[in-house]
Design a protein around this motif. Sequence first.
Motif, PDB file in Angstrom:
ATOM      1  N   TRP A 144     -32.060  -9.702   4.735  1.00 29.82           N
ATOM      2  CA  TRP A 144     -31.878 -11.135   4.527  1.00 29.82           C
ATOM      3  C   TRP A 144     -31.840 -11.897   5.847  1.00 29.82           C
ATOM      4  O   TRP A 144     -32.412 -12.975   5.973  1.00 29.82           O
ATOM      5  CB  TRP A 144     -30.592 -11.377   3.741  1.00 29.82           C
ATOM      6  CG  TRP A 144     -30.364 -12.831   3.431  1.00 29.82           C
ATOM      7  CD1 TRP A 144     -30.980 -13.563   2.459  1.00 29.82           C
ATOM      8  CD2 TRP A 144     -29.475 -13.723   4.113  1.00 29.82           C
ATOM      9  NE1 TRP A 144     -30.529 -14.863   2.482  1.00 29.82           N
ATOM     10  CE2 TRP A 144     -29.605 -14.996   3.484  1.00 29.82           C
ATOM     11  CE3 TRP A 144     -28.593 -13.590   5.173  1.00 29.82           C
ATOM     12  CZ2 TRP A 144     -28.880 -16.106   3.900  1.00 29.82           C
ATOM     13  CZ3 TRP A 144     -27.866 -14.703   5.586  1.00 29.82           C
ATOM     14  CH2 TRP A 144     -28.017 -15.935   4.956  1.00 29.82           C
ATOM     15  N   LEU A 145     -31.150 -11.344   6.841  1.00 37.97           N
ATOM     16  CA  LEU A 145     -31.004 -12.040   8.118  1.00 37.97           C
ATOM     17  C   LEU A 145     -32.250 -11.952   8.979  1.00 37.97           C
ATOM     18  O   LEU A 145     -32.671 -12.941   9.581  1.00 37.97           O
ATOM     19  CB  LEU A 145     -29.812 -11.458   8.889  1.00 37.97           C
ATOM     20  CG  LEU A 145     -28.411 -11.701   8.321  1.00 37.97           C
ATOM     21  CD1 LEU A 145     -27.376 -11.007   9.183  1.00 37.97           C
ATOM     22  CD2 LEU A 145     -28.115 -13.185   8.234  1.00 37.97           C
ATOM     23  N   PHE A 146     -32.829 -10.757   9.081  1.00 33.31           N
ATOM     24  CA  PHE A 146     -33.919 -10.518  10.029  1.00 33.31           C
ATOM     25  C   PHE A 146     -35.285 -10.368   9.362  1.00 33.31           C
ATOM     26  O   PHE A 146     -36.299 -10.325  10.060  1.00 33.31           O
ATOM     27  CB  PHE A 146     -33.650  -9.247  10.849  1.00 33.31           C
ATOM     28  CG  PHE A 146     -32.325  -9.237  11.557  1.00 33.31           C
ATOM     29  CD1 PHE A 146     -31.720 -10.421  11.961  1.00 33.31           C
ATOM     30  CD2 PHE A 146     -31.673  -8.048  11.835  1.00 33.31           C
ATOM     31  CE1 PHE A 146     -30.492 -10.411  12.622  1.00 33.31           C
ATOM     32  CE2 PHE A 146     -30.459  -8.023  12.489  1.00 33.31           C
ATOM     33  CZ  PHE A 146     -29.863  -9.208  12.882  1.00 33.31           C
ATOM     34  N   GLY A 147     -35.327 -10.230   8.041  1.00 32.21           N
ATOM     35  CA  GLY A 147     -36.600 -10.037   7.370  1.00 32.21           C
ATOM     36  C   GLY A 147     -37.119  -8.615   7.451  1.00 32.21           C
ATOM     37  O   GLY A 147     -38.318  -8.383   7.250  1.00 32.21           O
ATOM     38  N   PHE A 148     -36.243  -7.642   7.750  1.00 34.66           N
ATOM     39  CA  PHE A 148     -36.668  -6.247   7.806  1.00 34.66           C
ATOM     40  C   PHE A 148     -36.927  -5.736   6.385  1.00 34.66           C
ATOM     41  O   PHE A 148     -36.087  -5.879   5.504  1.00 34.66           O
ATOM     42  CB  PHE A 148     -35.591  -5.378   8.460  1.00 34.66           C
ATOM     43  CG  PHE A 148     -35.428  -5.606   9.936  1.00 34.66           C
ATOM     44  CD1 PHE A 148     -36.344  -6.361  10.651  1.00 34.66           C
ATOM     45  CD2 PHE A 148     -34.350  -5.052  10.624  1.00 34.66           C
ATOM     46  CE1 PHE A 148     -36.202  -6.572  12.014  1.00 34.66           C
ATOM     47  CE2 PHE A 148     -34.199  -5.260  11.987  1.00 34.66           C
ATOM     48  CZ  PHE A 148     -35.120  -6.021  12.684  1.00 34.66           C
ATOM     49  N   HIS A 149     -38.096  -5.093   6.194  1.00 34.75           N
ATOM     50  CA  HIS A 149     -38.445  -4.556   4.893  1.00 34.75           C
ATOM     51  C   HIS A 149     -38.327  -3.044   4.838  1.00 34.75           C
ATOM     52  O   HIS A 149     -38.698  -2.445   3.825  1.00 34.75           O
ATOM     53  CB  HIS A 149     -39.868  -4.982   4.517  1.00 34.75           C
ATOM     54  CG  HIS A 149     -40.040  -6.469   4.425  1.00 34.75           C
ATOM     55  ND1 HIS A 149     -39.379  -7.240   3.491  1.00 34.75           N
ATOM     56  CD2 HIS A 149     -40.767  -7.342   5.178  1.00 34.75           C
ATOM     57  CE1 HIS A 149     -39.700  -8.512   3.652  1.00 34.75           C
ATOM     58  NE2 HIS A 149     -40.543  -8.602   4.671  1.00 34.75           N
ATOM     59  N   ASP A 150     -37.840  -2.461   5.913  1.00 38.98           N
ATOM     60  CA  ASP A 150     -37.635  -1.013   5.932  1.00 38.98           C
ATOM     61  C   ASP A 150     -36.353  -0.712   6.701  1.00 38.98           C
ATOM     62  O   ASP A 150     -36.156  -1.248   7.801  1.00 38.98           O
ATOM     63  CB  ASP A 150     -38.819  -0.306   6.600  1.00 38.98           C
ATOM     64  CG  ASP A 150     -38.784   1.197   6.396  1.00 38.98           C
ATOM     65  OD1 ASP A 150     -37.974   1.862   7.087  1.00 38.98           O
ATOM     66  OD2 ASP A 150     -39.543   1.702   5.558  1.00 38.98           O
ATOM     67  N   PRO A 151     -35.459   0.116   6.175  1.00 41.91           N
ATOM     68  CA  PRO A 151     -34.174   0.369   6.840  1.00 41.91           C
ATOM     69  C   PRO A 151     -34.312   1.051   8.196  1.00 41.91           C
ATOM     70  O   PRO A 151     -33.410   0.961   9.023  1.00 41.91           O
ATOM     71  CB  PRO A 151     -33.425   1.268   5.847  1.00 41.91           C
ATOM     72  CG  PRO A 151     -34.477   1.850   4.973  1.00 41.91           C
ATOM     73  CD  PRO A 151     -35.547   0.813   4.881  1.00 41.91           C
ATOM     74  N   HIS A 152     -35.458   1.730   8.436  1.00 40.35           N
ATOM     75  CA  HIS A 152     -35.637   2.397   9.725  1.00 40.35           C
ATOM     76  C   HIS A 152     -35.675   1.402  10.884  1.00 40.35           C
ATOM     77  O   HIS A 152     -35.360   1.753  12.026  1.00 40.35           O
ATOM     78  CB  HIS A 152     -36.934   3.215   9.731  1.00 40.35           C
ATOM     79  CG  HIS A 152     -36.880   4.422   8.843  1.00 40.35           C
ATOM     80  ND1 HIS A 152     -37.256   4.385   7.515  1.00 40.35           N
ATOM     81  CD2 HIS A 152     -36.490   5.703   9.081  1.00 40.35           C
ATOM     82  CE1 HIS A 152     -37.107   5.569   6.982  1.00 40.35           C
ATOM     83  NE2 HIS A 152     -36.646   6.396   7.898  1.00 40.35           N
ATOM     84  N   LEU A 153     -36.079   0.169  10.604  1.00 36.01           N
ATOM     85  CA  LEU A 153     -36.206  -0.833  11.662  1.00 36.01           C
ATOM     86  C   LEU A 153     -34.864  -1.185  12.282  1.00 36.01           C
ATOM     87  O   LEU A 153     -34.807  -1.710  13.395  1.00 36.01           O
ATOM     88  CB  LEU A 153     -36.873  -2.101  11.109  1.00 36.01           C
ATOM     89  CG  LEU A 153     -38.300  -1.936  10.554  1.00 36.01           C
ATOM     90  CD1 LEU A 153     -38.817  -3.260  10.049  1.00 36.01           C
ATOM     91  CD2 LEU A 153     -39.231  -1.370  11.621  1.00 36.01           C
ATOM     92  N   VAL A 154     -33.785  -0.908  11.582  1.00 34.21           N
ATOM     93  CA  VAL A 154     -32.454  -1.197  12.106  1.00 34.21           C
ATOM     94  C   VAL A 154     -32.182  -0.392  13.374  1.00 34.21           C
ATOM     95  O   VAL A 154     -31.356  -0.782  14.209  1.00 34.21           O
ATOM     96  CB  VAL A 154     -31.387  -0.887  11.039  1.00 34.21           C
ATOM     97  CG1 VAL A 154     -29.986  -1.121  11.564  1.00 34.21           C
ATOM     98  CG2 VAL A 154     -31.627  -1.737   9.802  1.00 34.21           C
ATOM     99  N   ALA A 155     -32.884   0.707  13.553  1.00 30.84           N
ATOM    100  CA  ALA A 155     -32.679   1.552  14.731  1.00 30.84           C
ATOM    101  C   ALA A 155     -32.986   0.810  16.025  1.00 30.84           C
ATOM    102  O   ALA A 155     -32.390   1.108  17.067  1.00 30.84           O
ATOM    103  CB  ALA A 155     -33.541   2.810  14.637  1.00 30.84           C
TER     104      ALA A 155
END
Length: 385
Positions: free
Chosen positions: A284-295
């Motif tokens: 919601w905040l960053f528009g990431f569509h894959d949890p791996h991007l949080v890395a």
Amino acid sequence: MSKINQKSKKLIPSGVWCIASVIVLFGYLGTVMGVPNMLNTIMKTAHDLLLNTVFYLMSICVITGALGRVFVEFGVVALLERTLRPLMRPIFNLPGVTSLGAVMTFLSDNPAIISLANDKRFASYFKKYQFISLTNFGTAFGMGLLVIVFMASQGYYVAPLIGLVGACCGCVCSTRLMQRFVLKAYPQYAVEDAVSKEDIEEEEEEDKKTEKTVFIRLLNAMLDGGRSGVEVGIAIIPGVLIISTFVMIFTFGPAVDGTYNGAAYQGVELLPWLANKIDFVFEWLFGFHDPHLVAFPITALGAVGAALSLIPGFISHGWIDGNAIAVFTAIGMCWSGFLSTHTAMLDSIGYRDLTPKAILAHFCGGLVAAISAHWMFWLYTLIAA
């Protein structure tokens, strides 16, 4: 209740809490990695950070320290102050001369701001609360050129520029929030000068004692500035080695085959695991569509160079898009290893006790940078369509 709490604190000495915390920390790491592997990884990671990160940062400090001293000696700093004062004061509440720090950290890395801050004539433009917020201001632009060039090399051009604007938004938030924290804790810093007039007068008198040629002035400025850079490089060693080592251990995982062999930069992946539990927030905040991007943002807390190394893998797996690049650029610049460098930077200028406030302010600044980049990229795609 307060009396009971006070009695319980007296019954359990602080030393017991310290020992218990150490046992829990290293017990957890040793259980997952194995005690020999844990110890080898800690030592090898710290050793690699010393050789490939600290000495690299020291070289940056030496070069930027020399360049900054030359700019001070020959009036570039005063020129910037007069030219950029109308822009810097309303946006960042800082003197115009601060723009030099933004340029130098953008071209190099966070500690470049310390080389300037340690110059008394540069510091003379600041009140104390402004001077302390320099660490937040400079950190927001750290390694900016490297991040943008790397993103462009991956085939993205507009997104990194949007990320740069986002980083500027985060810098405003971090700098002003830090100033607010400092003034709340020390109201007197609003009127106190960062450097006393006596110190400036003494330095100017020493310079006037002997007439110097342009060559001698240039040589002295470079050598004196470079010497201050060496001192700064030594000052950042404890913060980088201690904090970065543990950030790496809690961020990275085992070897490719899934085992631990005591190599540098292995870990337990605790931070990514925790972040994956709330991946919907990042979407919601960053528009990431894959949890791996949080890395990426988690790794950038320790070292943005290590975070950049994740991007080719993200691209090969199809996890990344232009929005992610914009967010990575913004948060990569703002969070470029600030957990490790903030402590050392504030320690080197003599305000170690304000480190928690600086970290909190910059953490908020990084979030603002990422959110701003995400929504600006969304607006860009809307207009471009």
